[in-house]
Scaffold this active site. Sequence first.
Site, PDB file in Angstrom:
ATOM      1  N   LEU A   1      17.383 -28.853  51.848  1.00 47.36           N
ATOM      2  CA  LEU A   1      16.169 -29.011  51.136  1.00 47.36           C
ATOM      3  C   LEU A   1      14.929 -29.819  51.571  1.00 47.36           C
ATOM      4  CD1 LEU A   1      15.771 -31.461  48.974  1.00 47.36           C
ATOM      5  CD2 LEU A   1      17.447 -30.751  47.763  1.00 47.36           C
ATOM      6  N   GLN A   2      15.588 -30.614  52.480  1.00 48.66           N
ATOM      7  CA  GLN A   2      14.672 -31.735  53.081  1.00 48.66           C
ATOM      8  C   GLN A   2      13.875 -30.942  54.052  1.00 48.66           C
ATOM      9  OE1 GLN A   2      16.967 -35.478  54.388  1.00 48.66           O
ATOM     10  NE2 GLN A   2      18.473 -33.786  53.963  1.00 48.66           N
TER      11      GLN A   2
ATOM     12  N   SER B   1      18.621 -21.249  70.683  1.00 46.10           N
ATOM     13  CA  SER B   1      19.136 -20.338  71.554  1.00 46.10           C
ATOM     14  C   SER B   1      20.479 -20.589  72.554  1.00 46.10           C
ATOM     15  CB  SER B   1      17.852 -19.723  72.439  1.00 46.10           C
ATOM     16  OG  SER B   1      18.471 -18.910  73.439  1.00 46.10           O
TER      17      SER B   1
ATOM     18  N   ASP C   1      12.813 -35.276  62.278  1.00 41.44           N
ATOM     19  CA  ASP C   1      13.697 -36.318  62.721  1.00 41.44           C
ATOM     20  C   ASP C   1      12.833 -37.506  63.448  1.00 41.44           C
ATOM     21  OD1 ASP C   1      15.743 -34.574  62.045  1.00 41.44           O
ATOM     22  OD2 ASP C   1      16.391 -34.450  64.176  1.00 41.44           O
TER      23      ASP C   1
ATOM     24  N   ARG D   1      -1.222 -22.199  64.044  1.00 41.99           N
ATOM     25  CA  ARG D   1      -2.572 -21.748  63.699  1.00 41.99           C
ATOM     26  C   ARG D   1      -3.325 -22.512  64.617  1.00 41.99           C
ATOM     27  NH1 ARG D   1      -6.172 -24.533  60.716  1.00 41.99           N
ATOM     28  NH2 ARG D   1      -7.935 -23.517  59.582  1.00 41.99           N
TER      29      ARG D   1
ATOM     30  N   GLY E   1      16.041 -31.011  71.691  1.00 45.47           N
ATOM     31  CA  GLY E   1      16.551 -29.707  72.339  1.00 45.47           C
ATOM     32  C   GLY E   1      15.567 -28.843  72.939  1.00 45.47           C
TER      33      GLY E   1
HETATM   34  O1  F6P Z   1      16.707 -31.578  63.921  1.00 40.70           O
HETATM   35  C1  F6P Z   1      16.260 -31.100  62.813  1.00 40.70           C
HETATM   36  C2  F6P Z   1      17.628 -31.207  61.811  1.00 40.70           C
HETATM   37  O2  F6P Z   1      17.380 -30.955  60.556  1.00 40.70           O
HETATM   38  C3  F6P Z   1      18.590 -32.572  61.935  1.00 40.70           C
HETATM   39  O3  F6P Z   1      17.715 -33.555  61.012  1.00 40.70           O
HETATM   40  C4  F6P Z   1      19.862 -31.745  61.287  1.00 40.70           C
HETATM   41  O4  F6P Z   1      20.835 -32.638  61.927  1.00 40.70           O
HETATM   42  C5  F6P Z   1      19.823 -30.440  61.863  1.00 40.70           C
HETATM   43  O5  F6P Z   1      18.458 -30.281  62.191  1.00 40.70           O
HETATM   44  C6  F6P Z   1      20.338 -29.517  61.180  1.00 40.70           C
HETATM   45  O6  F6P Z   1      20.536 -28.374  61.869  1.00 40.70           O
HETATM   46  P1  F6P Z   1      20.999 -26.787  61.275  1.00 40.70           P
HETATM   47  O7  F6P Z   1      19.850 -26.439  60.411  1.00 40.70           O
HETATM   48  O8  F6P Z   1      20.922 -26.049  62.436  1.00 40.70           O
HETATM   49  O9  F6P Z   1      22.273 -27.189  60.518  1.00 40.70           O
END
Ligand code: F6P
Length: 325
Positions: A256-257, A76, A131, A24, A107
């Site tokens: 859920l986090q 991707s 993270d 936004r 990444g």
């Molecule tokens: O980078 C964010 C994150 O939630 C990391 O904390 C976790 O290791 C990863 O993505 C999980 O990825 P995915 O949803 O592709 O399993």
Amino acid sequence: MPRIKTIGILTSGGDAPGMNAAIRAVTRAGIFNGFSIKGIFRGFEGLVSNEMKPFTTENVSGIIGQGGTILKTARSKSFLTVEGRQKAYENLVKESIDALVVIGGNGSLTGAMKFGEEFDFCCIGLPGTIDNDLYGTDNTIGYDTTMNTIMECVDRIRDTAQSHERIFFVEVMGRDAGFLAQNSAIASGAEAAIIPEDSTDVDQLARFMERGIRKSKKSCIVIVSESKKCGAMYYAERVRKEFPDYDVRVSILGHLQRGGRPSARDRILASCTGVGAIEAIMQGQRNIMVGVRNNEVVYVPLSEAIRPDKPIDKKLIQVLDELSI
Ligand code: F6P
């Protein structure tokens, strides 16, 4: 350098609460300053397959409080290949997009940097990851909301841990970074956190058990950073073997986090860095991430932002240790 008229925006990697607020902000600040905006769907994947559409202020209205990302996201595989990136570049030229704003984590910003260098293209990163593992910004978009979510979950787990007098190992996300584990442990009054940054020289579990935690407390909560080799399950098994009379349980909080309405802090961070991204483009900046340090918007070279070793403040480890007696 040709004048930038149209800016493409995408979200990439794991979604994070506040990404919509960032979309936004970039869209509205861009339009306010006379740019055209195009939304690119499914991260870099949508660049390669040309899934884009013009964005107006209406496209982003009412989304500031929504979790996830209206642009969708992806990790991707095709963008990792030279052919994929070439296709992405051709699509950008076809769509007359002159600059790219990439909202994502380590990444994703690595991908943006590589692309910017290869095609001499203006790429601006926004730190979008739960993270908090990006250099040069105090916090990343999504981190605060996720920490609050973990804290609420642990508050609930404590009710049952105390009632049954159990040791709980609670596994939280963070990939290879312990920010979420360390700070949510402090916020929820957990007895310990096991984090990757502190694992080189000591056995963290042994150190915790040696403190004789069960002498003073009947129940306790240990927050563990996710890890392929030694997550919460691993530590729970060790305690079961080494202390058979302890009643041990594991709770893996999982995805859920990543969901839920972004906190005020994340919305503000997303809004300020989104506006900062447009300012950066107007100043002729490229290949930088917009972060916030000490309440100031800062521009950090992408090469620095993606450094893998953002340190955890050692004082936080001490704070948790001292408060968990
Ligand atoms: O980078 C964010 C994150 O939630 C990391 O904390 C976790 O290791 C990863 O993505 C999980 O990825 P995915 O949803 O592709 O399993």
